[in-house]
Design a protein around this motif. Structure first.
Motif, PDB file in Angstrom:
ATOM      1  N   ARG A   1       0.841  -1.202   0.000  1.00 41.58           N
ATOM      2  CA  ARG A   1       0.000   0.000   0.000  1.00 41.58           C
ATOM      3  C   ARG A   1       0.876   1.252   0.000  1.00 41.58           C
ATOM      4  O   ARG A   1       0.619   2.209  -0.730  1.00 41.58           O
ATOM      5  CB  ARG A   1      -0.919  -0.005   1.240  1.00 41.58           C
ATOM      6  N   ILE A   2       1.938   1.223   0.810  1.00 45.25           N
ATOM      7  CA  ILE A   2       2.831   2.387   0.836  1.00 45.25           C
ATOM      8  C   ILE A   2       3.511   2.536  -0.525  1.00 45.25           C
ATOM      9  O   ILE A   2       3.590   3.632  -1.070  1.00 45.25           O
ATOM     10  CB  ILE A   2       3.861   2.248   1.976  1.00 45.25           C
ATOM     11  N   LEU A   3       3.962   1.416  -1.073  1.00 46.86           N
ATOM     12  CA  LEU A   3       4.588   1.451  -2.406  1.00 46.86           C
ATOM     13  C   LEU A   3       3.667   2.111  -3.421  1.00 46.86           C
ATOM     14  O   LEU A   3       4.069   2.964  -4.201  1.00 46.86           O
ATOM     15  CB  LEU A   3       4.853   0.020  -2.884  1.00 46.86           C
ATOM     16  N   ASN A   4       2.412   1.673  -3.410  1.00 46.39           N
ATOM     17  CA  ASN A   4       1.452   2.176  -4.370  1.00 46.39           C
ATOM     18  C   ASN A   4       1.184   3.661  -4.162  1.00 46.39           C
ATOM     19  O   ASN A   4       1.203   4.437  -5.111  1.00 46.39           O
ATOM     20  CB  ASN A   4       0.157   1.389  -4.243  1.00 46.39           C
ATOM     21  N   HIS A   5       0.956   4.039  -2.909  1.00 49.57           N
ATOM     22  CA  HIS A   5       0.622   5.438  -2.652  1.00 49.57           C
ATOM     23  C   HIS A   5       1.822   6.342  -2.918  1.00 49.57           C
ATOM     24  O   HIS A   5       1.656   7.493  -3.327  1.00 49.57           O
ATOM     25  CB  HIS A   5       0.118   5.612  -1.224  1.00 49.57           C
ATOM     26  N   LEU A   6       3.029   5.829  -2.684  1.00 45.52           N
ATOM     27  CA  LEU A   6       4.218   6.627  -2.978  1.00 45.52           C
ATOM     28  C   LEU A   6       4.294   6.902  -4.472  1.00 45.52           C
ATOM     29  O   LEU A   6       4.521   8.033  -4.895  1.00 45.52           O
ATOM     30  CB  LEU A   6       5.483   5.906  -2.524  1.00 45.52           C
ATOM     31  N   LEU A   7       4.089   5.872  -5.253  1.00 44.91           N
ATOM     32  CA  LEU A   7       4.129   6.079  -6.697  1.00 44.91           C
ATOM     33  C   LEU A   7       3.024   7.044  -7.106  1.00 44.91           C
ATOM     34  O   LEU A   7       3.215   7.919  -7.916  1.00 44.91           O
ATOM     35  CB  LEU A   7       3.958   4.774  -7.459  1.00 44.91           C
TER      36      LEU A   7
ATOM     37  N   LEU B   1      -5.473  13.850   0.680  1.00 43.70           N
ATOM     38  CA  LEU B   1      -5.271  13.790   2.131  1.00 43.70           C
ATOM     39  C   LEU B   1      -5.538  12.383   2.662  1.00 43.70           C
ATOM     40  O   LEU B   1      -4.829  11.887   3.540  1.00 43.70           O
ATOM     41  CB  LEU B   1      -6.186  14.797   2.827  1.00 43.70           C
ATOM     42  N   VAL B   2      -6.573  11.738   2.118  1.00 45.85           N
ATOM     43  CA  VAL B   2      -6.901  10.381   2.560  1.00 45.85           C
ATOM     44  C   VAL B   2      -5.730   9.441   2.287  1.00 45.85           C
ATOM     45  O   VAL B   2      -5.320   8.657   3.147  1.00 45.85           O
ATOM     46  CB  VAL B   2      -8.188   9.884   1.855  1.00 45.85           C
ATOM     47  N   ARG B   3      -5.171   9.543   1.108  1.00 48.46           N
ATOM     48  CA  ARG B   3      -4.084   8.621   0.761  1.00 48.46           C
ATOM     49  C   ARG B   3      -2.838   8.895   1.590  1.00 48.46           C
ATOM     50  O   ARG B   3      -2.135   7.969   1.993  1.00 48.46           O
ATOM     51  CB  ARG B   3      -3.774   8.710  -0.729  1.00 48.46           C
ATOM     52  N   ILE B   4      -2.567  10.162   1.858  1.00 45.89           N
ATOM     53  CA  ILE B   4      -1.401  10.488   2.698  1.00 45.89           C
ATOM     54  C   ILE B   4      -1.602   9.884   4.094  1.00 45.89           C
ATOM     55  O   ILE B   4      -0.697   9.268   4.663  1.00 45.89           O
ATOM     56  CB  ILE B   4      -1.226  12.024   2.786  1.00 45.89           C
ATOM     57  N   GLU B   5      -2.816  10.035   4.623  1.00 49.96           N
ATOM     58  CA  GLU B   5      -3.071   9.496   5.954  1.00 49.96           C
ATOM     59  C   GLU B   5      -3.022   7.967   5.933  1.00 49.96           C
ATOM     60  O   GLU B   5      -2.585   7.339   6.891  1.00 49.96           O
ATOM     61  CB  GLU B   5      -4.425  10.006   6.472  1.00 49.96           C
ATOM     62  N   GLU B   6      -3.465   7.379   4.836  1.00 50.86           N
ATOM     63  CA  GLU B   6      -3.394   5.913   4.743  1.00 50.86           C
ATOM     64  C   GLU B   6      -1.964   5.422   4.831  1.00 50.86           C
ATOM     65  O   GLU B   6      -1.695   4.353   5.380  1.00 50.86           O
ATOM     66  CB  GLU B   6      -4.020   5.434   3.428  1.00 50.86           C
ATOM     67  N   MET B   7      -1.038   6.190   4.289  1.00 51.28           N
ATOM     68  CA  MET B   7       0.369   5.787   4.384  1.00 51.28           C
ATOM     69  C   MET B   7       0.813   5.768   5.841  1.00 51.28           C
ATOM     70  O   MET B   7       1.519   4.874   6.278  1.00 51.28           O
ATOM     71  CB  MET B   7       1.251   6.754   3.580  1.00 51.28           C
TER      72      MET B   7
ATOM     73  N   GLN C   1      -1.141   5.308   8.418  1.00 49.37           N
ATOM     74  CA  GLN C   1      -1.800   4.179   9.086  1.00 49.37           C
ATOM     75  C   GLN C   1      -1.131   2.864   8.699  1.00 49.37           C
ATOM     76  O   GLN C   1      -0.967   1.979   9.539  1.00 49.37           O
ATOM     77  CB  GLN C   1      -3.287   4.144   8.726  1.00 49.37           C
ATOM     78  N   SER C   2      -0.748   2.729   7.447  1.00 48.23           N
ATOM     79  CA  SER C   2      -0.052   1.516   7.024  1.00 48.23           C
ATOM     80  C   SER C   2       1.243   1.359   7.802  1.00 48.23           C
ATOM     81  O   SER C   2       1.625   0.259   8.180  1.00 48.23           O
ATOM     82  CB  SER C   2       0.271   1.584   5.540  1.00 48.23           C
ATOM     83  N   ASN C   3       1.896   2.486   8.024  1.00 47.82           N
ATOM     84  CA  ASN C   3       3.136   2.447   8.790  1.00 47.82           C
ATOM     85  C   ASN C   3       2.884   1.943  10.203  1.00 47.82           C
ATOM     86  O   ASN C   3       3.664   1.165  10.750  1.00 47.82           O
ATOM     87  CB  ASN C   3       3.750   3.848   8.815  1.00 47.82           C
ATOM     88  N   ARG C   4       1.773   2.364  10.779  1.00 45.64           N
ATOM     89  CA  ARG C   4       1.406   1.873  12.118  1.00 45.64           C
ATOM     90  C   ARG C   4       1.208   0.358  12.099  1.00 45.64           C
ATOM     91  O   ARG C   4       1.641  -0.355  13.001  1.00 45.64           O
ATOM     92  CB  ARG C   4       0.082   2.517  12.552  1.00 45.64           C
ATOM     93  N   ILE C   5       0.506  -0.122  11.075  1.00 40.12           N
ATOM     94  CA  ILE C   5       0.265  -1.565  10.971  1.00 40.12           C
ATOM     95  C   ILE C   5       1.589  -2.301  10.824  1.00 40.12           C
ATOM     96  O   ILE C   5       1.813  -3.338  11.460  1.00 40.12           O
ATOM     97  CB  ILE C   5      -0.675  -1.873   9.789  1.00 40.12           C
TER      98      ILE C   5
END
Lengths: 201, 417
Positions: free
Chosen positions: B106-112, B283-289, B291-295
């Motif tokens: 998910r982080i990979l995808n959102h970063l791209l 903003l949603v996608r940035i926050e998802e990153m 949250q993914s980091n927390r997971i």
């Protein structure tokens, strides 16, 4: 069967009644078969009845059952399978509708009920040749411009009928009959149910 | 007065902002888009038809090639479909590893996405920074599977192998001096989890950096705020899922609502937007990153202290370990049958869905009891989102078309399949 599924199946029986041709519960999912004549009004009810509440169409696809289980299939050939989701009730449903005519499969369009069906129906038309009366723009979507045939039907070979290459003399891309042979590396096998059981010897 | 007519413009398929092979026929009135007609299928490979001719396991690598920006999540849905039909239990450690790699993906995808979206809209630097961080995560892919993109790491019954104890290291060459190599290898001296831990502790600050570049950036906001507004009702009608739906204010996340694997044991939040415009989705996608980091942090902590098997011991589904295959007749036979004929999946059909970085990714599989799927339908989120393109861009300026292509997060591998 979980309490949620139980409730959904009760609500389905209550609201759809005898319009359900068959209801299957397996692997934590409910499948209902709907007759093509009652399809559109059933779908509308599935969306608008709060006890069902399927406000989202997640997926719609065509299926060609002609070679199912090496020809053991006796029902109609083409089906349209729809996956619905209810955000409010947090449950899912699969609706299957068989087209009554095998030679000219046709199932009413649900685009007016769920706009997300638009491209899914175009795809099912393109790949299976299922026609959706009521769809405003039923063009091919995935195959090439000017493609002939419906490639996902089981009688359509995987290698296709034509291939494309650049012709240096005509200085353009041309179509020609395929030059490759279809090959199957691992054969398709349907085993009897008890195959490989320890007690079966 | 001159007769002014609408102007039809062809956009793509070789346009750099088309994210691959999107072709759009745009009908313009001056600079305002009146109608958009996306033409897709230029990358159609008939994955679903090909899967019908291959055994169940042979199609796992095809799943990587659907959305080639979030590879393992697609594998996850496919493996889950098979597991549910056969009824195999996945060992708990494998579930944690899967969740961990889902979130890495998910982080990979959102970063791209943030890089490419920035690039489309004019923020050139973003893509350079995003790829710097992607490098570390792609290294994680490489460490477990040997491949940096098309991993084929998830298998029916678990994952291919346990997390490695060592990370691959840089070597001295004529391009890299000894001092440089030593510095690069510093974080690679420990185990895989140490390497990932290093990333996880650095990452929140990195996201802060991204936000200083974009969130209050005047140009960025001018291009995104109030562009492509989707109301919650329309979002549901149009079949939106994932960040596209959450951007419109509906808190729907399969990881929470229809939890799979070990997501119900993990602590994370679902960000939602308010207005449903491109800026909210950003903003949603940035926050998802975040949250993914927390997971990821929770998965690392659990995986450090809980060893165990990572693939099912049901040898009708998963290969036996190589050592026992060479000393045990029965396991040799299992391996032989599995590699020649493949597994048989009981008759039936199943729809398994996962929360893909782009939305709901689903696999609808029909089996007639054979060693190959009878029919496989891939429900890709991008396909549905792109079908709403016409509605999104109608009435917007032509420059906003590029913003919209970016906000949908288009990857053609999954749209054309």
């Amino acid at each position: 069967m979980s309490a949620k599924l139980e409730l959904l199946s009760q609500n389905l029986v209550k609201h759809l009644g005898d319009r359900i041709v068959e209801m299957q519960v397996a692997l934590g999912e409910i499948t209902v078969d709907i007759d093509v004549a009652a399809y559109l009004e059933t779908m509308l009810q599935l969306r608008d009845e709060p006890e069902l509440g399927f406000e989202q169409l997640i997926d719609l696809c065509g299926v060609d059952y002609s070679s199912y289980a090496d020809g053991r299939w006796s029902g109609k050939r083409f089906a349209v399978v729809t996956h619905l989701t209810s955000i409010a009730n947090n449950w899912r449903l699969r609706v299957r509708c068989f087209a009554s005519d095998d030679d000219f499969p046709s199932v009413p369009s649900v685009v007016s009920i769920w706009n997300s069906a638009n491209w899914f129906e175009r795809e099912a038309f393109d790949l299976f040749g299922i026609v959706f009366p009521g769809h405003a723009d039923l063009r091919r979507i995935l195959t090439d411009y000017g493609f002939v045939g419906h490639p996902f039907r089981k009688d359509f070979p995987v290698v296709g009928y034509v291939e494309m290459r650049y012709d240096p003399e005509q200085r353009r891309v041309v179509y020609q009959p395929v030059t490759i042979e279809p090959r199957e590396i691992t054969p398709r096998i349907v085993r009897e149910a008890s195959y490989g059981d320890v007690d079966n010897g | 007065m001159a007769d002014i007519q609408n102007y039809t413009l062809n956009f793509g398929p070789q346009h750099p902002a088309a994210h691959g092979v999107l072709r759009m026929v745009l009908e313009l009135d001056g600079e305002v888009v009146q109608r958009a007609d996306p033409h897709i299928g230029l990358l159609h490979r008939a994955t679903e038809k090909l899967a019908e001719t291959k055994t169940w396991i042979q199609s796992v690598p095809y799943m990587d090639r659907l959305d080639y920006m979030s590879m393992m999540v697609s594998e996850h849905a496919y493996c889950m479909a098979i597991e549910r039909m056969i009824g195999v239990d996945v060992p708990i450690r494998a579930q944690y590893i899967r969740v961990m790699f889902d979130e890495i993906t998910r982080i990979l995808n959102h970063l791209l996405w943030v890089g490419a979206h920035g690039l489309d809209v004019g923020a050139m630097t973003m893509v350079l920074y995003a790829f710097r961080e992607r490098e570390d995560l792609v290294d994680c892919y490489e460490a477990v599977s040997g491949a940096r993109m098309h991993a084929a790491y998830f298998r029916p019954g678990g994952v291919y192998r346990d997390l490695p104890d060592t990370m691959p290291k840089y070597r001295e060459s004529k391009w890299k001096s000894a001092a440089e190599v030593k510095k690069l290898n510093e974080v690679r001296s420990g185990t895989f989890l140490d390497f990932l831990q290093d990333f996880v502790s650095r990452f929140p600050k990195i996201v802060d950096e991204y936000e200083t570049l974009l969130t209050d950036n005047r140009i960025w906001k001018q291009r995104l705020v109030n562009v492509g507004v989707v109301s919650p009702e329309r979002a549901l009608q149009l079949g939106f899922t994932g960040p596209m739906l959450r951007g419109s204010g509906i808190a729907w996340d399969l990881r929470k609502k229809q939890s799979y694997e070990v997501y119900d044991r993990l602590d994370f939040d679902i960000p939602v937007g308010v207005t449903g415009d491109c800026y909210d989705r950003y903003l949603v996608r940035i926050e998802e990153m975040r949250q993914s980091n927390r997971i990821l942090q929770q998965c690392i902590d659990w995986l450090r202290v809980n060893p165990g098997p990572v693939i099912s011991d049901n040898h009708k589904v998963a290969s036996p370990p190589r050592a026992s295959m060479k000393s045990n007749m029965e396991e040799l036979i299992h391996h032989f049958k599995l590699c020649t004929e493949g597994m048989h999946v009981p008759e039936g059909h199943v729809y398994s869905a996962v929360e893909h970085p782009k939305g709901e990714f689903g696999i609808y599989a029909i089996s007639d009891g054979a060693n190959k799927p009878y029919r496989l339908k891939i429900r890709s989120p991008g396909y549905v989102h792109l079908s709403a393109m016409d509605e999104l861009v109608r009435g917007h300026m032509i420059a906003d078309v590029v913003t919209m292509v970016g906000t949908i997060d288009i990857v053609f591998g999954e749209i054309d399949r």
